[in-house]
Design a protein around this motif. Structure first.
Motif, PDB file in Angstrom:
ATOM      1  N   THR A 239      19.403  11.039 -14.172  1.00 33.33           N
ATOM      2  CA  THR A 239      19.090  12.021 -15.217  1.00 33.33           C
ATOM      3  C   THR A 239      18.686  11.341 -16.517  1.00 33.33           C
ATOM      4  OG1 THR A 239      20.647  13.592 -14.219  1.00 33.33           O
ATOM      5  CG2 THR A 239      20.004  13.977 -16.512  1.00 33.33           C
ATOM      6  N   VAL A 240      19.468  10.333 -16.953  1.00 35.49           N
ATOM      7  CA  VAL A 240      19.167   9.633 -18.208  1.00 35.49           C
ATOM      8  C   VAL A 240      17.852   8.876 -18.098  1.00 35.49           C
ATOM      9  CG1 VAL A 240      19.954   7.798 -19.762  1.00 35.49           C
ATOM     10  CG2 VAL A 240      21.579   9.494 -18.893  1.00 35.49           C
ATOM     11  N   TYR A 241      17.616   8.272 -16.957  1.00 34.68           N
ATOM     12  CA  TYR A 241      16.376   7.516 -16.793  1.00 34.68           C
ATOM     13  C   TYR A 241      15.159   8.424 -16.919  1.00 34.68           C
ATOM     14  CZ  TYR A 241      13.021   4.194 -14.879  1.00 34.68           C
ATOM     15  OH  TYR A 241      11.932   3.361 -14.720  1.00 34.68           O
ATOM     16  N   ARG A 242      15.195   9.555 -16.280  1.00 29.44           N
ATOM     17  CA  ARG A 242      14.053  10.472 -16.344  1.00 29.44           C
ATOM     18  C   ARG A 242      13.833  11.008 -17.747  1.00 29.44           C
ATOM     19  NH1 ARG A 242      15.192  13.836 -10.709  1.00 29.44           N
ATOM     20  NH2 ARG A 242      13.888  12.525  -9.351  1.00 29.44           N
ATOM     21  N   ARG A 243      14.915  11.294 -18.435  1.00 27.52           N
ATOM     22  CA  ARG A 243      14.790  11.914 -19.758  1.00 27.52           C
ATOM     23  C   ARG A 243      14.429  10.914 -20.854  1.00 27.52           C
ATOM     24  NH1 ARG A 243      20.091  15.925 -20.114  1.00 27.52           N
ATOM     25  NH2 ARG A 243      19.418  17.458 -18.518  1.00 27.52           N
ATOM     26  N   GLU A 244      15.039   9.706 -20.809  1.00 29.25           N
ATOM     27  CA  GLU A 244      14.922   8.819 -21.961  1.00 29.25           C
ATOM     28  C   GLU A 244      14.462   7.395 -21.646  1.00 29.25           C
ATOM     29  OE1 GLU A 244      18.324   8.907 -24.527  1.00 29.25           O
ATOM     30  OE2 GLU A 244      18.913  10.904 -23.864  1.00 29.25           O
ATOM     31  N   LEU A 245      14.809   6.870 -20.479  1.00 30.26           N
ATOM     32  CA  LEU A 245      14.602   5.445 -20.257  1.00 30.26           C
ATOM     33  C   LEU A 245      13.285   5.103 -19.575  1.00 30.26           C
ATOM     34  CD1 LEU A 245      18.187   4.351 -19.118  1.00 30.26           C
ATOM     35  CD2 LEU A 245      17.210   4.359 -21.422  1.00 30.26           C
ATOM     36  N   ALA A 249      11.374   1.406 -19.767  1.00 32.53           N
ATOM     37  CA  ALA A 249      12.108   0.738 -18.691  1.00 32.53           C
ATOM     38  C   ALA A 249      11.999  -0.778 -18.772  1.00 32.53           C
ATOM     39  CB  ALA A 249      11.590   1.220 -17.338  1.00 32.53           C
ATOM     40  N   GLN A 250      10.870  -1.305 -19.226  1.00 35.04           N
ATOM     41  CA  GLN A 250      10.698  -2.753 -19.290  1.00 35.04           C
ATOM     42  C   GLN A 250      11.591  -3.397 -20.344  1.00 35.04           C
ATOM     43  OE1 GLN A 250       8.907  -4.416 -17.103  1.00 35.04           O
ATOM     44  NE2 GLN A 250       8.366  -2.470 -16.109  1.00 35.04           N
ATOM     45  N   GLN A 251      12.077  -2.603 -21.282  1.00 29.56           N
ATOM     46  CA  GLN A 251      12.921  -3.145 -22.343  1.00 29.56           C
ATOM     47  C   GLN A 251      14.414  -3.006 -22.056  1.00 29.56           C
ATOM     48  OE1 GLN A 251      11.531  -0.771 -25.602  1.00 29.56           O
ATOM     49  NE2 GLN A 251       9.815  -2.158 -26.086  1.00 29.56           N
ATOM     50  N   VAL A 252      14.762  -2.266 -21.019  1.00 33.17           N
ATOM     51  CA  VAL A 252      16.173  -2.029 -20.719  1.00 33.17           C
ATOM     52  C   VAL A 252      16.757  -3.237 -19.984  1.00 33.17           C
ATOM     53  CG1 VAL A 252      17.821  -0.574 -19.497  1.00 33.17           C
ATOM     54  CG2 VAL A 252      15.813   0.456 -20.583  1.00 33.17           C
ATOM     55  N   LEU A 253      17.820  -3.798 -20.579  1.00 34.53           N
ATOM     56  CA  LEU A 253      18.495  -4.925 -19.942  1.00 34.53           C
ATOM     57  C   LEU A 253      19.691  -4.482 -19.109  1.00 34.53           C
ATOM     58  CD1 LEU A 253      18.586  -7.580 -22.820  1.00 34.53           C
ATOM     59  CD2 LEU A 253      17.061  -7.512 -20.838  1.00 34.53           C
ATOM     60  N   ARG A 254      20.441  -3.522 -19.649  1.00 31.64           N
ATOM     61  CA  ARG A 254      21.722  -3.195 -19.017  1.00 31.64           C
ATOM     62  C   ARG A 254      22.066  -1.736 -19.276  1.00 31.64           C
ATOM     63  NH1 ARG A 254      27.358  -3.998 -20.509  1.00 31.64           N
ATOM     64  NH2 ARG A 254      28.569  -4.803 -18.757  1.00 31.64           N
ATOM     65  N   VAL A 255      22.518  -1.082 -18.200  1.00 29.16           N
ATOM     66  CA  VAL A 255      22.983   0.303 -18.314  1.00 29.16           C
ATOM     67  C   VAL A 255      24.404   0.347 -17.771  1.00 29.16           C
ATOM     68  CG1 VAL A 255      22.590   2.711 -17.700  1.00 29.16           C
ATOM     69  CG2 VAL A 255      20.636   1.171 -18.001  1.00 29.16           C
ATOM     70  N   ASP A 256      25.370   0.664 -18.672  1.00 25.70           N
ATOM     71  CA  ASP A 256      26.773   0.746 -18.282  1.00 25.70           C
ATOM     72  C   ASP A 256      27.111   2.207 -18.009  1.00 25.70           C
ATOM     73  OD1 ASP A 256      29.481   0.569 -17.941  1.00 25.70           O
ATOM     74  OD2 ASP A 256      29.793  -0.859 -19.582  1.00 25.70           O
ATOM     75  N   LEU A 257      27.460   2.486 -16.752  1.00 29.77           N
ATOM     76  CA  LEU A 257      27.702   3.861 -16.315  1.00 29.77           C
ATOM     77  C   LEU A 257      29.187   4.182 -16.161  1.00 29.77           C
ATOM     78  CD1 LEU A 257      24.932   3.602 -13.633  1.00 29.77           C
ATOM     79  CD2 LEU A 257      24.852   5.224 -15.522  1.00 29.77           C
ATOM     80  N   ARG A 258      30.061   3.387 -16.719  1.00 27.93           N
ATOM     81  CA  ARG A 258      31.488   3.582 -16.529  1.00 27.93           C
ATOM     82  C   ARG A 258      32.095   4.576 -17.524  1.00 27.93           C
ATOM     83  NH1 ARG A 258      33.278  -2.609 -16.707  1.00 27.93           N
ATOM     84  NH2 ARG A 258      31.753  -2.496 -18.424  1.00 27.93           N
ATOM     85  N   TYR A 259      31.290   5.213 -18.309  1.00 25.67           N
ATOM     86  CA  TYR A 259      31.786   6.201 -19.270  1.00 25.67           C
ATOM     87  C   TYR A 259      31.974   7.551 -18.585  1.00 25.67           C
ATOM     88  CZ  TYR A 259      30.584   2.712 -22.771  1.00 25.67           C
ATOM     89  OH  TYR A 259      30.507   1.563 -23.508  1.00 25.67           O
ATOM     90  N   VAL A 265      23.436   1.736 -23.131  1.00 27.54           N
ATOM     91  CA  VAL A 265      22.187   1.074 -22.771  1.00 27.54           C
ATOM     92  C   VAL A 265      21.947  -0.093 -23.717  1.00 27.54           C
ATOM     93  CG1 VAL A 265      19.722   1.361 -22.374  1.00 27.54           C
ATOM     94  CG2 VAL A 265      21.283   3.277 -21.965  1.00 27.54           C
ATOM     95  N   ALA A 266      21.651  -1.258 -23.168  1.00 24.59           N
ATOM     96  CA  ALA A 266      21.290  -2.431 -23.963  1.00 24.59           C
ATOM     97  C   ALA A 266      19.806  -2.712 -23.730  1.00 24.59           C
ATOM     98  CB  ALA A 266      22.135  -3.629 -23.555  1.00 24.59           C
ATOM     99  N   PHE A 267      19.069  -2.896 -24.852  1.00 27.42           N
ATOM    100  CA  PHE A 267      17.627  -3.139 -24.796  1.00 27.42           C
ATOM    101  C   PHE A 267      17.322  -4.592 -25.148  1.00 27.42           C
ATOM    102  CE2 PHE A 267      18.026   1.382 -25.580  1.00 27.42           C
ATOM    103  CZ  PHE A 267      17.097   1.931 -24.706  1.00 27.42           C
ATOM    104  N   ALA A 268      16.256  -5.093 -24.586  1.00 26.22           N
ATOM    105  CA  ALA A 268      15.810  -6.450 -24.907  1.00 26.22           C
ATOM    106  C   ALA A 268      15.199  -6.507 -26.278  1.00 26.22           C
ATOM    107  CB  ALA A 268      14.812  -6.933 -23.858  1.00 26.22           C
TER     108      ALA A 268
END
Length: 282
Positions: A239-245, A249-259, A265-268
Motif C-alpha cells: 500500500t505504501v509503495y503504491r501511494r508514496e514510494l 523507488a531508486q532512492q529508497v534504501l530501507r523500509v522498516d515494517l515493524r511498526y 523509510v530511509a532514503f539515499a
C-alpha cells in the motif's frame, strides 16, 4: 366242513406268522443301506485322493515356475526424463548393486533411495516391464534459490548440494539457520506473489536465529519484516509503495515494517533538505 374251517384254509396266515414276516422285511432295509454305503465309500476316498494329487502337482509346478522367474536377470534398463545434469549411464550404474535378486527379486525401493540420493535427482520412479526390463523415470532438481555458500533450494525448500555451476549464480540467495529452509522458501514464494504486481523481485531473503526476517530487492531496497505478521506487514508495504514510494523507488534504501500502523523509510538522497528518514502512516 363248516364255514370257519373253509376260512382257515383259504384265508390269511396266523397273526404270529404275519408279524414275523413283517419284521423280517423291515430288518432287511438297514442292512441293504449299509451294504450300499460300503460300496460307495472307496469311490469317495479315491476322488479325494485324486484332488490332493492334482493340488500337489499344481503347487509343485507353481513353485518351479516361481524359482525359474526368480532366476531371470534384468536384461535391459531404460532411463527416461529430462536429464540436464545427470547422465543416463550414471543412473544405470547407480542401481547395479540392487539387481542381485534378478528381475523379480530386485529391490526397487532401495534403487529409488539410491537414485534420489544423487545431487541432481529430485524423484525417481521404477517399474518392472516383462519379461526382463526395468523402466526408470527421473525428475531432476529445479533450483529455485541459492542456499548459503554451496547449496540450492528446490520448490519444496529441500536443500541439495551439487557441483556449483555458474548458470545458477543469478538465483536469489536465501540464508538461515539449519532447519529453516522449508519455512523460508514458503515465505520467499509468498513474497514473490505479493511483489509481482509492483514489478519488484527479491535478491536476498534472510532469517536469523531469533526469527527476524529481512529481504533485499533487486534495486537494493531493504525490507525489515521482523519475526511476526509477515503477510500483514507485506500488505502494508504494498500500500505504501503504491501511494508514496513508487516514484522515488531508486532512492529508497530501507523500509522498516515493524511498526504497528506505519513504516519507517530511509532514503539515499532527499530532493530537499530534510531528515534522512521519515515515518509514513497509513
Amino acid at each position: 366242513m363248516g364255514l370257519f374251517d373253509r376260512w382257515r384254509r383259504r384265508g390269511k396266515p396266523p397273526r404270529a406268522a404275519r408279524g414275523k414276516r413283517r419284521r423280517s422285511a423291515q430288518g432287511a432295509t438297514p442292512r441293504v443301506a449299509a451294504s450300499a454305503a460300503r460300496r460307495r465309500q472307496p469311490s469317495v476316498w479315491f476322488n479325494r485322493l485324486l484332488i490332493l494329487v492334482g493340488a500337489g502337482v499344481v503347487l509343485a509346478a507353481g513353485g518351479k515356475a516361481w524359482v525359474t522367474l526368480q532366476a531371470i536377470p534384468v536384461q535391459r534398463i531404460t532411463v527416461t526424463g529430462e536429464l540436464a545434469h545427470t547422465q543416463a549411464e550414471a543412473v544405470q550404474e547407480q542401481v547395479q548393486s540392487s539387481l542381485a535378486g534378478g528381475f523379480l527379486g530386485a529391490d526397487l525401493q532401495r534403487m529409488r533411495a539410491e537414485l534420489e540420493a544423487l545431487p541432481w535427482i529430485f524423484e525417481a520412479t521404477i517399474r518392472r516391464r516383462w519379461p526382463a526390463a526395468l523402466e526408470i523415470h527421473v525428475v531432476e532438481q529445479l533450483p529455485i534459490a541459492r542456499w548459503g555458500s554451496d547449496g540450492f533450494l528446490n520448490h519444496e525448500g529441500g536443500v541439495f548440494h551439487p557441483e556449483r555451476e555458474g548458470e545458477w549464480d543469478s538465483l536469489p540467495l536465501l540464508l538461515g539457520p539449519e532447519g529453516s529452509a522449508p519455512a523460508l522458501m514458503a515465505r520467499y514464494q509468498r513474497l514473490l506473489e505479493m511483489l509481482a504486481p509492483l514489478h519488484l523481485t527479491v535478491r536476498q531473503l534472510q532469517v536469523d536465529e531469533r526469527g527476524q526476517v529481512q529481504a533485499v530487492l533487486d534495486g537494493g531496497m531493504q525490507l525489515v519484516l521482523g519475526s511476526r505478521d509477515f503477510r500483514q506487514r507485506m500488505q502494508r508495504f504494498v500500500t505504501v509503495y503504491r501511494r508514496e514510494l513508487a516514484p522515488r523507488a531508486q532512492q529508497v534504501l530501507r523500509v522498516d515494517l515493524r511498526y504497528a500502523s506505519g513504516v519507517a523509510v530511509a532514503f539515499a538522497q532527499e530532493p530537499a533538505p530534510q531528515e534522512g528518514s521519515q515515518v509514513a502512516g497509513l
